[in-house]
Design an enzyme around this catalytic site. Structure first.
Site, mmCIF file in Angstrom:
data_model
loop_
_atom_site.group_PDB
_atom_site.id
_atom_site.type_symbol
_atom_site.label_atom_id
_atom_site.label_comp_id
_atom_site.label_asym_id
_atom_site.label_seq_id
_atom_site.Cartn_x
_atom_site.Cartn_y
_atom_site.Cartn_z
ATOM 1 N N ASN A 66 0.968 -1.057 -0.045
ATOM 2 C CA ASN A 66 0.052 0.022 -0.090
ATOM 3 C C ASN A 66 1.067 1.227 -0.061
ATOM 4 O O ASN A 66 1.640 1.368 0.968
ATOM 5 C CB ASN A 66 -0.841 -0.117 1.318
ATOM 6 N N ASP B 258 -0.004 4.483 0.042
ATOM 7 C CA ASP B 258 -0.515 5.746 0.446
ATOM 8 C C ASP B 258 0.273 6.695 0.899
ATOM 9 O O ASP B 258 0.304 7.780 0.916
ATOM 10 C CB ASP B 258 -1.931 5.445 0.920
ATOM 11 N N HIS B 259 1.054 6.054 1.990
ATOM 12 C CA HIS B 259 1.975 7.078 2.744
ATOM 13 C C HIS B 259 3.045 7.812 1.942
ATOM 14 O O HIS B 259 3.691 8.661 2.565
ATOM 15 C CB HIS B 259 2.260 6.277 4.093
ATOM 16 N N ARG C 15 3.947 18.858 1.662
ATOM 17 C CA ARG C 15 4.857 20.028 1.267
ATOM 18 C C ARG C 15 4.083 20.521 -0.208
ATOM 19 O O ARG C 15 4.503 21.505 -0.722
ATOM 20 C CB ARG C 15 6.257 19.734 1.174
ATOM 21 N N HIS D 280 -5.373 3.814 -1.884
ATOM 22 C CA HIS D 280 -6.710 4.202 -1.433
ATOM 23 C C HIS D 280 -7.139 5.613 -1.953
ATOM 24 O O HIS D 280 -6.426 6.400 -1.284
ATOM 25 C CB HIS D 280 -6.745 4.030 0.164
ATOM 26 N N ARG E 228 -9.307 8.031 -1.238
ATOM 27 C CA ARG E 228 -10.326 8.561 0.044
ATOM 28 C C ARG E 228 -10.997 9.777 -0.714
ATOM 29 O O ARG E 228 -10.644 10.596 -1.341
ATOM 30 C CB ARG E 228 -9.484 8.945 1.220
ATOM 31 N N ARG F 171 -6.863 12.905 0.827
ATOM 32 C CA ARG F 171 -5.608 13.238 1.799
ATOM 33 C C ARG F 171 -4.366 12.790 1.433
ATOM 34 O O ARG F 171 -3.426 13.230 1.629
ATOM 35 C CB ARG F 171 -6.112 12.730 3.449
ATOM 36 N N GLU G 257 -8.649 0.715 -3.361
ATOM 37 C CA GLU G 257 -9.532 0.780 -2.178
ATOM 38 C C GLU G 257 -10.322 2.079 -2.138
ATOM 39 O O GLU G 257 -9.910 3.199 -2.788
ATOM 40 C CB GLU G 257 -8.744 0.589 -0.849
ATOM 41 N N THR H 111 -8.350 3.497 8.268
ATOM 42 C CA THR H 111 -9.501 2.788 8.310
ATOM 43 C C THR H 111 -9.727 2.117 9.375
ATOM 44 O O THR H 111 -9.103 0.957 9.787
ATOM 45 C CB THR H 111 -9.503 1.910 6.760
ATOM 46 N N GLU I 19 -11.008 -9.115 2.520
ATOM 47 C CA GLU I 19 -9.807 -8.781 2.975
ATOM 48 C C GLU I 19 -10.075 -8.648 4.707
ATOM 49 O O GLU I 19 -10.903 -7.866 5.173
ATOM 50 C CB GLU I 19 -9.283 -7.585 2.793
ATOM 51 N N HIS J 263 -3.892 -4.569 7.688
ATOM 52 C CA HIS J 263 -4.029 -3.467 8.503
ATOM 53 C C HIS J 263 -3.126 -3.576 9.804
ATOM 54 O O HIS J 263 -3.207 -4.387 10.445
ATOM 55 C CB HIS J 263 -5.152 -3.119 8.892
ATOM 56 N N GLY J 264 -2.087 -2.579 9.790
ATOM 57 C CA GLY J 264 -1.349 -2.685 11.487
ATOM 58 C C GLY J 264 -0.229 -3.702 11.221
ATOM 59 O O GLY J 264 0.436 -3.976 12.160
ATOM 60 N N GLY K 114 0.976 -1.471 4.365
ATOM 61 C CA GLY K 114 1.448 0.168 4.036
ATOM 62 C C GLY K 114 2.451 0.498 4.980
ATOM 63 O O GLY K 114 3.497 0.875 4.859
HETATM 64 N N1 PXP Z 1 -5.808 -2.772 3.738
HETATM 65 C C1 PXP Z 1 -6.781 -1.950 3.743
HETATM 66 C C2 PXP Z 1 -8.140 -2.379 3.477
HETATM 67 C C3 PXP Z 1 -6.334 -0.499 4.337
HETATM 68 O O1 PXP Z 1 -7.551 0.263 4.350
HETATM 69 C C4 PXP Z 1 -5.005 -0.206 4.674
HETATM 70 C C5 PXP Z 1 -4.943 1.025 5.061
HETATM 71 O O2 PXP Z 1 -5.120 1.917 4.288
HETATM 72 C C6 PXP Z 1 -4.314 -1.423 4.640
HETATM 73 C C7 PXP Z 1 -4.695 -2.612 4.250
HETATM 74 C C8 PXP Z 1 -2.918 -1.233 4.937
HETATM 75 O O3 PXP Z 1 -2.705 -1.003 6.429
HETATM 76 P P1 PXP Z 1 -1.351 -0.596 7.125
HETATM 77 O O4 PXP Z 1 -1.130 0.820 6.366
HETATM 78 O O5 PXP Z 1 -1.561 -0.379 8.304
HETATM 79 O O6 PXP Z 1 -0.129 -1.557 6.861
#
Ligand code: PXP
Length: 251
Positions: free
Chosen positions: A10, A12-13, A21, A46, A48, A52, A73, A104, A153, A198-199, A220
Site C-alpha cells: 500500500n 498511500d503514505h 509540502r 486508497h 479517499r 488526503r 481501495e 480505516t 480482506e 492493517h497494522g 503499507g
Molecule cells: N488494507 C486496507 C483495506 C487498508 O485500508 C489499509 C490501510 O489503508 C491497509 C490494508 C494497510 O494498512 P497499514 O497501512 O496499516 O499497513
C-alpha cells in the site's frame, strides 16, 4: 515457502509525504515500480473521499505503468464507482470511510449495506474483481459471499493493536478470531479469496502469514516506515522474508 501469501504494498503514505509540502516528490508511481521490482505482487492505493493522500491523477497515471496489478481501495459511493469503472483496476477493495478517522478504523458492515450486491455487480460487469474489507466475523463473511464478492480482506487492526498494548492474551484472542474466520470462509466457499491487512509489521506478520488459506497481505504504513531506514526495495524484500519467520509464541 511456496504457501506463503502474496504481498500487496500500500503506497498511500508515499503520497502523504508528498502532499505534506504540496510538491511532486516523492512520486508514488516511482515507488510502486520499485516495489514491484523488489518482489511486490500487487500495488494497493486508497483514493479517499477527502483525497488526503492518493489523488485522482495518481490512480490514472499508475494504471498503465504497473507490471503487477492495481488494487484500488475506495468507499461505496457513486463518485468512486464512476472512477473505478473508468480506470478499471484489476481489483477494487471496498472499505468504510469516515472523514475524521486517521486510518480505516473498522471493517465494512456488509450486512447493513443494502446496495452492495448491485454495486459489486456493476464493477464485475467491467471485469473488475471485488474484495470487501471486513472484520473477522462470520456474519460479515456470510454476507460477503451472498453479495458475490470475489475476495474478502480481513481487518487485522485489532490483532496489531493488541500486540502494541503488550497484552498477549488479547493477541492470542485476536489471532484465533482471524484464524477461525479464515477457516470459516474457506469452508463456506471454494472460490472466495481470503486476504488480510492493517497494522502488519515485520514483527507481527508471520503469525498471520502462516495461516493456511490466506491469499494476500496488504501492508503499507510499517513498510514505508522501514523504507526510511533501508530503502523501499529492501523493505519489500525484508517484509517477504518476515512472512516466513517464526510466529509469535502464544498458546
Ligand atoms: N488494507 C486496507 C483495506 C487498508 O485500508 C489499509 C490501510 O489503508 C491497509 C490494508 C494497510 O494498512 P497499514 O497501512 O496499516 O499497513
Amino acid at each position: 515457502m511456496s504457501n506463503l501469501p502474496l504481498l500487496g504494498v500500500n503506497i498511500d503514505h508515499v503520497a502523504t509525504l508528498r502532499n505534506a509540502r504540496g510538491v511532486d516528490y516523492p512520486c508514488p508511481i516511482q515507488v510502486a515500480l520499485l516495489c514491484e521490482q523488489a518482489g511486490a505482487d500487487g500495488i494497493t492505493l486508497h483514493l479517499r473521499e477527502d483525497r488526503r493522500h492518493i489523488k485522482d491523477a495518481d490512480v490514472y497515471a499508475m494504471k498503465d505503468r504497473l507490471a503487477t496489478r492495481m488494487n484500488l481501495e475506495m468507499a461505496v459511493t457513486e463518485e468512486m464507482l464512476a472512477i473505478a469503472l473508468d480506470v478499471q483496476p484489476t481489483w477494487v477493495c471496498l472499505v468504510p470511510e469516515k472523514r475524521q478517522e486517521v486510518t480505516t478504523e473498522g471493517g465494512l458492515d456488509v450486512a447493513n449495506l443494502r446496495r452492495l450486491p448491485e454495486f459489486i455487480q456493476a464493477l464485475q460487469e467491467k471485469n473488475i474483481l471485488v474484495s470487501l474489507f471486513i472484520d473477522p466475523e462470520f456474519h460479515q463473511i456470510d454476507t460477503a459471499i451472498a453479495c458475490g464478492a470475489d475476495a474478502i480482506e480481513l481487518h487485522t487492526g485489532a490483532y496489531a493493536e493488541a500486540g502494541l498494548s503488550g497484552n498477549m492474551q488479547l493477541v492470542s484472542d485476536e489471532l484465533s478470531r482471524i484464524k477461525q474466520a479464515v477457516r470459516y470462509a474457506k469452508e463456506q466457499s471454494d472460490t472466495l479469496l481470503v486476504n488480510a491487512g492493517h497494522g502488519l509489521t515485520r514483527e507481527n506478520v508471520s503469525s498471520i502469514a502462516c495461516i493456511e488459506g490466506i491469499h494476500e497481505l496488504n501492508i503499507g504504513h510499517s513498510l514505508i516506515a522501514d523504507a526510511i531506514f533501508m530503502g523501499i526495495g529492501q523493505a519489500v524484500k525484508e517484509m517477504k522474508t518476515a512472512f516466513a519467520s517464526k510466529p509469535i509464541d502464544i498458546r
